[in-house]
Design a protein around this motif. Structure first.
Motif, short mmCIF file in Angstrom:
data_model
loop_
_atom_site.label_atom_id
_atom_site.label_comp_id
_atom_site.label_asym_id
_atom_site.label_seq_id
_atom_site.Cartn_x
_atom_site.Cartn_y
_atom_site.Cartn_z
N ALA A 166 0.83 -1.21 0.00
CA ALA A 166 0.00 0.00 0.00
C ALA A 166 0.87 1.26 0.00
CB ALA A 166 -0.94 0.00 1.21
N TRP A 167 1.94 1.25 0.80
CA TRP A 167 2.83 2.41 0.86
C TRP A 167 3.50 2.64 -0.49
CZ3 TRP A 167 7.80 3.94 0.13
CH2 TRP A 167 8.17 5.15 0.71
N ALA A 223 4.23 5.62 -5.35
CA ALA A 223 4.49 5.49 -6.79
C ALA A 223 3.50 6.36 -7.58
CB ALA A 223 4.39 4.04 -7.23
N GLU A 224 2.26 6.40 -7.11
CA GLU A 224 1.24 7.21 -7.78
C GLU A 224 1.47 8.69 -7.59
OE1 GLU A 224 -2.45 5.72 -6.25
OE2 GLU A 224 -2.17 3.78 -7.21
#
Length: 75
Positions: free
Chosen positions: A65-66, A71-72
């Motif tokens: 999730a991190w 990355a987004e």
């Protein structure tokens, strides 16, 4: 992106792997993640390896999730 100074560790692949493992350990710690099995691994064909090891499923999920979040965001 800065990387571990390979010039100082290139002559000793094991030392390079240890430096990279320590850098990754420190970076993960800043993100609140601890991989207990993270360590320098064996060298294969003179290429240093870092073993990430295992962790429990909840930690893997949190780490994923991190990574997805950052990355987004382009960080």
């Amino acid at each position: 992106m800065a990387t571990t100074d390979q010039a100082t560790t290139r002559q000793d692949p094991r030392q390079h792997a240890e430096a990279c493992a320590e850098r990754l350990r420190a970076a993960l710690a800043r993100a609140g993640v601890r991989l207990p099995s993270l360590r320098a691994g064996a060298c294969f064909a003179n290429f240093p390896h870092v073993e990430l090891g295992g962790c429990h499923a909840d930690l893997a999920d949190q780490l994923a999730a991190w990574i997805e979040e950052h990355a987004e965001s382009g960080r």
